[in-house]
Design a protein around this motif. Structure first.
Motif, PDB file in Angstrom:
ATOM      1  N   ASP A 392      22.107  -0.612  24.636  1.00 11.72           N
ATOM      2  CA  ASP A 392      21.592  -1.898  25.117  1.00 11.72           C
ATOM      3  C   ASP A 392      20.749  -2.597  24.051  1.00 11.72           C
ATOM      4  O   ASP A 392      21.220  -2.865  22.955  1.00 11.72           O
ATOM      5  N   PHE A 393      19.466  -2.793  24.345  1.00 17.96           N
ATOM      6  CA  PHE A 393      18.616  -3.582  23.443  1.00 17.96           C
ATOM      7  C   PHE A 393      18.272  -2.859  22.136  1.00 17.96           C
ATOM      8  O   PHE A 393      17.673  -3.444  21.257  1.00 17.96           O
ATOM      9  N   LEU A 394      18.602  -1.584  22.031  1.00 14.79           N
ATOM     10  CA  LEU A 394      18.312  -0.879  20.781  1.00 14.79           C
ATOM     11  C   LEU A 394      19.482  -0.938  19.801  1.00 14.79           C
ATOM     12  O   LEU A 394      19.348  -0.558  18.639  1.00 14.79           O
ATOM     13  N   ASP A 395      20.627  -1.420  20.273  1.00 11.73           N
ATOM     14  CA  ASP A 395      21.833  -1.388  19.447  1.00 11.73           C
ATOM     15  C   ASP A 395      21.614  -2.041  18.093  1.00 11.73           C
ATOM     16  O   ASP A 395      21.024  -3.119  17.993  1.00 11.73           O
ATOM     17  N   GLY A 396      22.091  -1.351  17.063  1.00 16.31           N
ATOM     18  CA  GLY A 396      22.050  -1.898  15.710  1.00 16.31           C
ATOM     19  C   GLY A 396      20.776  -1.575  14.963  1.00 16.31           C
ATOM     20  O   GLY A 396      20.738  -1.712  13.735  1.00 16.31           O
ATOM     21  N   LEU A 397      19.743  -1.139  15.663  1.00 14.63           N
ATOM     22  CA  LEU A 397      18.499  -0.816  14.971  1.00 14.63           C
ATOM     23  C   LEU A 397      18.638   0.528  14.247  1.00 14.63           C
ATOM     24  O   LEU A 397      19.442   1.379  14.644  1.00 14.63           O
ATOM     25  N   ASP A 398      17.826   0.698  13.197  1.00 11.79           N
ATOM     26  CA  ASP A 398      17.791   2.042  12.613  1.00 11.79           C
ATOM     27  C   ASP A 398      16.848   2.906  13.463  1.00 11.79           C
ATOM     28  O   ASP A 398      16.207   2.406  14.400  1.00 11.79           O
ATOM     29  N   ILE A 399      16.759   4.192  13.133  1.00 12.58           N
ATOM     30  CA  ILE A 399      16.048   5.126  14.015  1.00 12.58           C
ATOM     31  C   ILE A 399      14.575   4.741  14.176  1.00 12.58           C
ATOM     32  O   ILE A 399      14.052   4.699  15.295  1.00 12.58           O
ATOM     33  N   GLU A 400      13.905   4.462  13.048  1.00 10.88           N
ATOM     34  CA  GLU A 400      12.479   4.166  13.112  1.00 10.88           C
ATOM     35  C   GLU A 400      12.208   2.896  13.930  1.00 10.88           C
ATOM     36  O   GLU A 400      11.292   2.851  14.750  1.00 10.88           O
ATOM     37  N   ALA A 401      13.015   1.885  13.685  1.00  7.90           N
ATOM     38  CA  ALA A 401      12.829   0.628  14.421  1.00  7.90           C
ATOM     39  C   ALA A 401      13.085   0.844  15.907  1.00  7.90           C
ATOM     40  O   ALA A 401      12.374   0.300  16.768  1.00  7.90           O
ATOM     41  N   ALA A 402      14.069   1.664  16.216  1.00  6.45           N
ATOM     42  CA  ALA A 402      14.405   1.924  17.618  1.00  6.45           C
ATOM     43  C   ALA A 402      13.299   2.705  18.319  1.00  6.45           C
ATOM     44  O   ALA A 402      12.986   2.465  19.488  1.00  6.45           O
ATOM     45  N   LYS A 403      12.683   3.636  17.588  1.00  5.43           N
ATOM     46  CA  LYS A 403      11.565   4.376  18.170  1.00  5.43           C
ATOM     47  C   LYS A 403      10.452   3.401  18.560  1.00  5.43           C
ATOM     48  O   LYS A 403       9.904   3.473  19.676  1.00  5.43           O
ATOM     49  N   ALA A 404      10.123   2.527  17.627  1.00  2.00           N
ATOM     50  CA  ALA A 404       9.034   1.581  17.863  1.00  2.00           C
ATOM     51  C   ALA A 404       9.357   0.677  19.046  1.00  2.00           C
ATOM     52  O   ALA A 404       8.509   0.430  19.910  1.00  2.00           O
ATOM     53  N   GLU A 405      10.598   0.229  19.113  1.00  2.00           N
ATOM     54  CA  GLU A 405      10.990  -0.685  20.180  1.00  2.00           C
ATOM     55  C   GLU A 405      10.990   0.021  21.551  1.00  2.00           C
ATOM     56  O   GLU A 405      10.519  -0.536  22.550  1.00  2.00           O
ATOM     57  N   ALA A 406      11.486   1.247  21.564  1.00  2.00           N
ATOM     58  CA  ALA A 406      11.518   1.993  22.829  1.00  2.00           C
ATOM     59  C   ALA A 406      10.095   2.227  23.334  1.00  2.00           C
ATOM     60  O   ALA A 406       9.800   2.062  24.524  1.00  2.00           O
ATOM     61  N   ILE A 407       9.184   2.604  22.396  1.00  2.00           N
ATOM     62  CA  ILE A 407       7.798   2.832  22.795  1.00  2.00           C
ATOM     63  C   ILE A 407       7.194   1.535  23.327  1.00  2.00           C
ATOM     64  O   ILE A 407       6.515   1.515  24.365  1.00  2.00           O
ATOM     65  N   ARG A 408       7.493   0.417  22.630  1.00  2.00           N
ATOM     66  CA  ARG A 408       6.947  -0.870  23.062  1.00  2.00           C
ATOM     67  C   ARG A 408       7.393  -1.198  24.493  1.00  2.00           C
ATOM     68  O   ARG A 408       6.593  -1.613  25.331  1.00  2.00           O
ATOM     69  N   ARG A 409       8.671  -0.974  24.751  1.00  2.00           N
ATOM     70  CA  ARG A 409       9.199  -1.289  26.087  1.00  2.00           C
ATOM     71  C   ARG A 409       8.574  -0.406  27.163  1.00  2.00           C
ATOM     72  O   ARG A 409       8.237  -0.877  28.248  1.00  2.00           O
ATOM     73  N   ILE A 410       8.467   0.898  26.866  1.00  2.00           N
ATOM     74  CA  ILE A 410       7.896   1.823  27.859  1.00  2.00           C
ATOM     75  C   ILE A 410       6.434   1.472  28.125  1.00  2.00           C
ATOM     76  O   ILE A 410       5.973   1.473  29.277  1.00  2.00           O
ATOM     77  N   GLU A 411       5.716   1.148  27.048  1.00  2.33           N
ATOM     78  CA  GLU A 411       4.308   0.789  27.210  1.00  2.33           C
ATOM     79  C   GLU A 411       4.181  -0.492  28.049  1.00  2.33           C
ATOM     80  O   GLU A 411       3.331  -0.583  28.939  1.00  2.33           O
ATOM     81  N   ALA A 412       5.053  -1.463  27.736  1.00  5.17           N
ATOM     82  CA  ALA A 412       5.006  -2.740  28.452  1.00  5.17           C
ATOM     83  C   ALA A 412       5.267  -2.532  29.945  1.00  5.17           C
ATOM     84  O   ALA A 412       4.680  -3.193  30.798  1.00  5.17           O
ATOM     85  N   ALA A 413       6.133  -1.559  30.244  1.00  5.15           N
ATOM     86  CA  ALA A 413       6.458  -1.289  31.643  1.00  5.15           C
ATOM     87  C   ALA A 413       5.428  -0.389  32.311  1.00  5.15           C
ATOM     88  O   ALA A 413       5.558  -0.038  33.482  1.00  5.15           O
ATOM     89  N   GLY A 414       4.416   0.044  31.531  1.00  9.94           N
ATOM     90  CA  GLY A 414       3.367   0.894  32.097  1.00  9.94           C
ATOM     91  C   GLY A 414       3.859   2.297  32.426  1.00  9.94           C
ATOM     92  O   GLY A 414       3.276   2.992  33.237  1.00  9.94           O
ATOM     93  N   GLN A 415       4.939   2.741  31.747  1.00 12.76           N
ATOM     94  CA  GLN A 415       5.502   4.055  32.070  1.00 12.76           C
ATOM     95  C   GLN A 415       5.101   5.129  31.067  1.00 12.76           C
ATOM     96  O   GLN A 415       5.506   6.274  31.208  1.00 12.76           O
ATOM     97  N   GLY A 416       4.337   4.733  30.064  1.00 13.69           N
ATOM     98  CA  GLY A 416       3.937   5.742  29.072  1.00 13.69           C
ATOM     99  C   GLY A 416       3.269   5.069  27.899  1.00 13.69           C
ATOM    100  O   GLY A 416       2.970   3.876  27.927  1.00 13.69           O
ATOM    101  N   ARG A 417       3.040   5.877  26.870  1.00 15.41           N
ATOM    102  CA  ARG A 417       2.380   5.336  25.684  1.00 15.41           C
ATOM    103  C   ARG A 417       2.755   6.167  24.455  1.00 15.41           C
ATOM    104  O   ARG A 417       3.104   7.347  24.566  1.00 15.41           O
ATOM    105  N   GLY A 418       2.659   5.512  23.292  1.00 15.99           N
ATOM    106  CA  GLY A 418       2.853   6.234  22.045  1.00 15.99           C
ATOM    107  C   GLY A 418       1.775   7.290  21.939  1.00 15.99           C
ATOM    108  O   GLY A 418       0.620   7.027  22.253  1.00 15.99           O
ATOM    109  N   ALA A 419       2.123   8.494  21.530  1.00 13.39           N
ATOM    110  CA  ALA A 419       1.140   9.574  21.524  1.00 13.39           C
ATOM    111  C   ALA A 419       1.352  10.475  20.322  1.00 13.39           C
ATOM    112  O   ALA A 419       2.478  10.672  19.867  1.00 13.39           O
ATOM    113  N   THR A 420       0.237  10.964  19.792  1.00 12.40           N
ATOM    114  CA  THR A 420       0.294  11.928  18.700  1.00 12.40           C
ATOM    115  C   THR A 420      -0.128  13.270  19.255  1.00 12.40           C
ATOM    116  O   THR A 420      -1.172  13.362  19.908  1.00 12.40           O
TER     117      THR A 420
END
Length: 855
Positions: A392-420
């Motif tokens: 879907d919306f990640l198509d065509g992105l490289d891995i790093e960009a897709a990670k960032a985008e997926a985290i952004r979407r999950i955070e925006a939806a209030g379903q999680g957060r980037g974590a170390t």
RNA sequence: GCGAGCGUGGCGAAACUGGUAGACGCAAGGGACUUAAAAUCCCUCGACUUCGGUCAUGCGGGUUCGAUCCCCGCCGCUCGCACCA
């Protein structure tokens, strides 16, 4: 001419140093720069072996050469004196651990003193002295007040026979190393230090150490801390909601870019949801039990097949809304992350194996460059680089960009957060042992855990070891005290601290071992950090990481001000020795024979070993670390008696680079002993009234400057073996300059003695006196060299034709390439070589080489 | 499995940034001194050689005027971590 006698000379020089109190650390206002050199302090096992000796001699070379170079040097020694062997001695032989330890310290101190080390013994302390561990208790309580010390239940290795907790290292094949009993996992309330609070700092700090710490050690620490960045998120339940996780299933992933490839969820067998299911269902309980079986040893884990159990539960995919099944799987660790994962079989090998076994879908969502949309994974998961597809919306992105985008979407939806998250766990410091630093806490039924008000909390002396378990716990009176807060009846903590706590700050205490506070600010500010720390690589992670953590924690608590305690680290190699054995016993174990009882001969080019005491032929075994069990140990005392300590000191550094193991050989130490004798003979035979030949004198001056340069650089660069080789060569050069004399020869001998002094200080002092120099060589400055004199006026350039050496030419140093080219091309011999060839190219590297390309 | 390091004479090893491979030490062989031995000193010591050289730094390629050193691919040994999502 008298032969040099180490037996009389070495004690004579050591007595001189002692009389002058020569190694006491300079204190006030000398105006010189400081240098703190420290070797990892020993555990007082009772004997110094050659491995210790090599370690301390390295430090001594650094300390003595820095001193000569004009530094105020701090070079202390102490004892890491708490620990299990003392209690074992108590159990086996009925000796009090303290008596055993202190008598070992006395014995080892004597042995160490044989080595002629430039140690400031006035700063000596042992960690088992209440004067030391009381200060440790003080800072421990400060960290307790600051929330860096806490208590929690944790699973430990419990030996049911010895009634004690065992460290992981003490569990061998699932059994206690002493009792042989099968070790149980038991939950105990344990004290922890919050090292994980410093995980980031400890990683970041490693960068500063680049170049001064071995890369290997920095990397090991980084891996040990194990930082990874990813996404922590919650998946909503689809259908039934388990009571153990009412808000959804929380997972951690470092590959949020592959979320569209999710085909199952995995729970650790210890996950709360798994446990709840197991309680409700015998089937699940049986599966969870199956997972725990055999999980003890690492080999088992490696071999274990992936097994899973479908719980029937389902969660909803955050992006697609699809239902995803939830499995319990044996390969998921409950301690890492959240103990639950999402499985993406196409891009994770473990998930791939699991999905293949249970027929779960394998959905590729990353394709390598050049692959089409029909990209499929075949025999193994694809974990390489690529671009995202079918996502879907990640198509065509490289891995790093897709990670960032997926985290952004999950955070925006209030379903999680980037974590170390980190692999590093908090440091469990409780030991159910007597011979350690008492944890200065009092447990009050009303007030809880309260800091002890009277420090030091001393170990009681009247203890017995006739019954297993912790003597502190069963002592009749020791633990019964009043609460410092409410004065009601209370009990002391009976656990003692891990001995790694003792060694995590001793270097700071050396700055002023008598200070009232744990660490004297003024003294620590002057001496810390340790400029050069030297020790075995086996401490690459534990001790060195703990010390870095404690320095940070104490700095933040205002108790010291250096966060990075060891500015320079050197990890030295061991001393190894050949092994010998006289056949084997009935179960095939070799009957080891001590080297002292072995004679080696070369017969027909083969080395043959014979046992001196019986004349029996022996087998020669592997070269191994010196150990009592293999009997391949050489005691420093034997070497001192046979060759003198200077020869021993020289040999342990001469034969291998310091970071590598060195093989102890009789021939080798004899060679070192011969060198010591030759040095003495050369100095002893010097007649200052012979002026020498001008040309020889001039040449010797140059050679002296060259040697000073080479040896100085070797020592500063920790290339002691090369420095020693240069010293051998320099002595040979002096001997070849038989025609030299007068000031030139005196200067050469003076330099030689000052250059060997860090390695062989005794013969250096003897020679210094014989030369007629005043005072001690200890106080003599390091020889300086003139770079102009340290290089020859002329250089010999090899001449290559088409890359093959065909001759050489002597030219003035620094001659420009064009001039060299002209000389070479005019050279008759070169012309002869070039007969019939055309020179296509001439490469001249100034002062190095000439290469003619011709065809 | 992942990560790191290391492979050079009979042995331990040098060669610091791509520039004479094997410094220095051990072992070995020969010689001097000695009645003899020890000690000491001197010489030889990678392989092959038709004595001109040729081949040699684990193996196979590459880059370069030139590679122990840099790059790619193997093989072997050592160490660390080890189902770390």
């Amino acid at each position: 001419m008298a032969r040099y006698e180490p037996k009389t000379a070495e004690p004579r020089q050591q007595a001189r140093w002692a009389a002058a109190d020569a190694f006491r650390t300079p204190t006030e206002g000398t105006g010189r720069p400081k240098y703190y050199v420290l070797e990892m302090f020993p555990y007082p096992s009772g004997n110094i072996h050659m491995g210790h000796a090599r370690n301390y001699v390295m430090g001594d070379v650094v300390a003595r050469s820095r001193r000569a170079q004009g530094f105020d040097v701090l070079h202390p020694m102490g004892w890491d004196a708490f620990g299990l062997p003392a209690e074992n001695a108590a159990i086996e032989r009925g000796i009090h651990p303290g008596d055993w330890t202190w008598s070992n310290i006395a014995a080892m101190r004597d042995q160490l003193k044989l080595l002629g080390l430039s140690l400031d013994w006035s700063r000596e302390f042992a960690t088992c002295d209440p004067a030391y561990y009381g200060k440790q208790q003080a800072w421990f309580l400060e960290l307790f007040r600051r929330g860096l010390v806490y208590r929690k239940d944790s699973v430990v290795n419990w030996d049911p026979v010895d009634n004690t907790v065992l460290a992981n290292e003490q569990v061998v094949d699932g059994r206690g190393w002493r009792s042989g009993a099968v070790v149980e996992k038991r939950k105990l309330n344990q004290w922890f230090l919050r090292i994980t609070d410093y995980a980031d700092e400890l990683i970041e700090g490693l960068k500063e150490l680049e170049g001064r710490w071995p890369d290997k050690v920095r990397l090991m620490q980084e891996n040990w801390i194990g930082r990874s960045k990813g996404l922590q998120m919650t998946w909503a339940w689809a259908g039934a909601t388990p009571a153990a996780a009412p808000d959804g299933l929380e997972i951690y992933t470092t590959r949020p870019d592959t979320l569209f490839g999710a085909s199952f969820m995995g729970l650790a067998p210890d996950h709360p949801v798994s446990k709840a299911l197991a309680e409700a269902s015998p089937e699940v309980a049986a599966f969870v039990a199956e997972c725990r079986k055999g999980g003890a040893s690492q080999a088992d884990i490696e071999q274990a097949e992936k097994i899973g159990f479908d719980t029937g539960l389902k969660v909803r995919h955050p992006f697609t809304g699809a239902e995803v099944p939830v499995w319990i799987a044996n390969f998921i660790l409950s301690e890492y992350g959240t103990g639950a994962i999402f499985g993406c079989p196409a891009h994770d090998q473990r998930d791939f194996e699991f999905a293949s076994k249970y027929g779960l879908p394998i959905l590729p969502v990353v394709k390598p460059e050049g692959a089409g949309d029909d990209f499929a994974v075949q025999d193994e998961a694809y974990t390489g680089p690529g671009s995202i597809f079918r996502s879907d919306f990640l198509d065509g992105l490289d891995i790093e960009a897709a990670k960032a985008e997926a985290i952004r979407r999950i955070e925006a939806a209030g379903q999680g957060r980037g974590a170390t998250i980190y692999r590093l766990r908090d440091w469990g410091v409780s030991r159910q042992r007597y011979w350690g630093c008492p944890i200065p806490i009092i447990h009050c039924p009303a007030c809880g855990a309260v800091p002890a008000d009277q420090l030091p909390v001393e170990l009681p002396k009247d203890v017995t070891f006739d019954v297993p378990g912790n003597p502190l716990d069963r002592h009749p009176t020791w633990k019964h005290v009043k609460c410092p807060s409410c004065h009601g009846d209370a009990t002391r903590e009976t656990d003692t601290l891990d001995t790694f706590v003792d060694s995590s700050w001793y270097f700071a205490r050396f700055a002023d071992p008598t200070a009232a506070e744990p660490i004297s600010q003024a003294a620590a500010d002057k001496w810390l950090p340790v400029d050069q720390y030297i020790g075995g690589v086996e401490h690459a992670v534990l001790h060195l990481l703990y010390a870095r953590f404690v320095s940070r924690a104490l700095s933040d608590a205002g108790l010291m001000s250096v966060k990075e305690p060891f500015a320079g680290l050197f990890t030295q190699g061991m001393v190894v020795h050949e092994t010998y054995f006289d056949g084997t016993d009935e179960v095939g174990r070799p009957n080891w024979v001590e080297p002292a009882d072995v004679r080696i001969e070369t017969i027909d080019g083969r080395r043959v070993a014979t046992r001196l005491s019986t004349g029996a032929p022996l087998s020669i075994g592997d070269v191994e670390k010196m150990s009592k069990s293999k009997k391949n140990v050489v005691a420093p005392q034997e070497i001192v008696d046979a060759y003198g300590v200077d020869a021993g000191r020289l040999f342990v550094l001469s034969d291998s680079p310091p970071e590598r193991d060195v093989q102890w050989t009789t021939g080798g130490v004899e060679g070192a002993s011969r060198f010591v004798q030759r040095v003495w003979a050369e100095v002893d035979g010097f007649d200052p009234s012979v002026p020498g030949d001008d040309q020889a004198n001039a040449s010797l001056v140059r050679e002296t400057h060259k040697a000073v340069k080479a040896v100085s650089e070797g020592i500063d660069g920790f290339r002691f073996n090369s420095a020693i080789a240069k010293l051998y060569a320099f002595l040979a050069t002096i001997r070849e300059h038989a025609a030299a004399g007068g000031a030139a020869k005196r200067e050469a001998l003076s330099a030689l003695l000052r250059l060997i002094a860090p390695f062989t200080p005794h013969v250096a002092e003897e020679g210094w006196t014989r030369l007629g120099e005043g005072g001690m060589i200890l106080d003599a400055p390091w020889p300086a060299y003139d770079p102009a004199l340290a290089a020859d006026d002329e250089v010999v350039l090899p001449i290559q034709i088409n890359g093959k050496r065909r001759g050489e030419i002597r030219v003035a140093r620094g001659l420009e390439p064009a001039e060299v080219e002209a000389i070479v091309l005019a050279d008759p011999e070169v012309r002869g070589r070039l007969e019939g060839l055309t020179v296509r190219k001439v490469v001249v590297v100034k002062d190095r080489i000439v290469n003619l390309v011709a065809n």
